[in-house]
Design an enzyme around this catalytic site. Structure first.
Site, PDB file in Angstrom:
ATOM      1  N   CYS A 111       0.810  -1.223   0.000  1.00 56.41           N
ATOM      2  CA  CYS A 111       0.000   0.000   0.000  1.00 56.41           C
ATOM      3  C   CYS A 111       0.845   1.276   0.000  1.00 56.41           C
ATOM      4  CB  CYS A 111      -0.901  -0.004   1.223  1.00 56.41           C
ATOM      5  SG  CYS A 111      -1.644  -1.594   1.462  1.00 56.41           S
ATOM      6  N   HIS A 249      -3.425   6.775   1.899  1.00 54.29           N
ATOM      7  CA  HIS A 249      -3.857   5.444   1.447  1.00 54.29           C
ATOM      8  C   HIS A 249      -5.216   5.164   2.075  1.00 54.29           C
ATOM      9  CE1 HIS A 249      -4.287   1.249   0.807  1.00 54.29           C
ATOM     10  NE2 HIS A 249      -3.883   0.891   2.009  1.00 54.29           N
ATOM     11  N   ASN A 279     -10.202  -1.134   0.243  1.00 58.95           N
ATOM     12  CA  ASN A 279      -8.766  -0.911   0.252  1.00 58.95           C
ATOM     13  C   ASN A 279      -8.193  -1.475  -1.044  1.00 58.95           C
ATOM     14  OD1 ASN A 279      -6.011  -1.118   0.573  1.00 58.95           O
ATOM     15  ND2 ASN A 279      -6.135  -1.705   2.736  1.00 58.95           N
TER      16      ASN A 279
END
Ligand SMILES: O=C(O)C1CCN(c2ccc(-c3cc(CO)ccc3Cl)cn2)CC1
Length: 322
Positions: A111, A249, A279
């Protein structure tokens, strides 16, 4: 280093899976998922793989900018979910769009992949190259154990990217702070490749799935993101107040809220779109950036901060002058 973000683009698969749909085959509910994560739905591929999403982003960037593929010097794709070990997603994109003058490779930083990749591209543009694509692309739905409700509800598929170009204007990367905490790597793993050969017989088993110690990763994020943001701001001789928009993020809405609080900044400076996508790891900051540029929330003249955090464990922050 001076670079300008010429264009941004994002692509998500058409198939939407809502929390309510997950509840039809998994012991979960919107009432559990939404309050804890801020997620209502996610996009999941039908038959596309990561290279297809990344190629669509590349084609959008070329179409929107008017740049032709042979004008690209490099293509870097941040991904933790490539189609193959080789060829990389970036190399598949390079072939698909016939970027005949571009060299291409994937960058694996989960990420933090988009942030690490922009930093690498910035260094290339500061030295000897002129123009490149930076793409974050993920198909996490192939890594998720769809019977494990602790992870299956969190992730989604998507891709986004930017076309970066060298410029003499005083814009681009003002400062960065990229960190890796390998001693904590076991807290977030996916796609373990089995290890065995003719001479050894069976060694480690293959394990394709995501495994996450949610508590440890959650605590890591709330502690380390303020650290990398502060360090990058200090290097740029800037204060937190001087940043117009923080693009974090999109892992979890509560984590973003706690980082904003810890960092003493109004939540309005921390846009959140995790509700729609879940996500999407290396794609999340790029999707958010493109949406905010389209809405005019992010525009030339601003100072923005990008921060990625997650698998590795990794964390990274960039301060960019638009
Ligand atoms: O509240 C609960 O019970 C749970 C508590 C645990 N949660 C978590 C924990 C960690 C992450 C996460 C994941 C990645 C991987 O890309 C990166 C960064 C983060 Cl911070 C996302 N959610 C969900 C709600």
């Amino acid at each position: 280093e001076q670079f300008t973000i010429v264009e941004s683009a994002h692509v998500v698969p058409q198939r939407v899976v809502t929390n309510d749909e997950l509840a039809t085959f998994m012991d979960t509910s919107d009432d559990w998922i939404y309050p804890r994560t801020g997620i209502h739905q996610r996009h999941v591929v039908n038959d596309e793989n990561t290279s297809d999403l990344a190629t669509s982003v590349a084609n959008k960037l070329l179409a929107k900018s008017g740049i032709t593929a042979d004008q690209l010097d490099f293509i870097i794709v941040g991904t933790m979910s490539p189609d193959n070990l080789t060829p990389s997603v970036a190399q598949q994109v390079q072939g698909n769009i016939r970027a005949n003058n571009a060299f291409a490779w994937d960058l694996s930083a989960a990420c933090s992949g988009f942030v690490y990749t922009i930093s690498m591209a910035s260094a290339l543009l500061a030295t000897k190259y002129h123009r490149g694509l930076v793409i974050g692309a993920e198909v996490l739905s192939k890594l998720v154990d769809w019977q494990d409700r602790s992870t299956a509800v969190l992730f989604g598929d998507g891709a986004a990217g930017v076309l970066l170009e060298k410029t003499s204007a005083q814009v681009g990367l003002l400062a960065e702070s990229l960190k890796t905490y390998g001693e904590q790597s076991e807290f977030l793993t996916a796609g373990h490749q089995r290890n065995s050969n003719y001479f050894t017989g069976e060694l480690s088993q293959a394990d394709p799935y995501f495994h996450m110690n949610g508590r440890e990763v959650y605590n890591f994020a709330t502690r380390q993101v303020p650290v990398v943001l502060s360090e990058a701001l200090d290097k740029a001789n800037l204060t937190a107040d001087s940043i117009d928009v923080y693009l974090l993020h999109q892992a979890n809405a509560r984590i973003i809220a706690s980082i904003a609080k810890r960092f003493g900044q109004p939540i309005e400076k921390f846009p959140i779109n995790v509700a729609n996508y879940g996500n999407t790891s290396a794609a999340s900051i790029g999707i958010l950036l493109d949406e905010l540029r389209i809405e005019g929330v992010v525009h030339d003249g601003q100072k923005i901060a990008l921060a990625g955090f997650g698998g590795g464990l990794t964390a990274g922050a960039l301060i960019i002058q638009l």
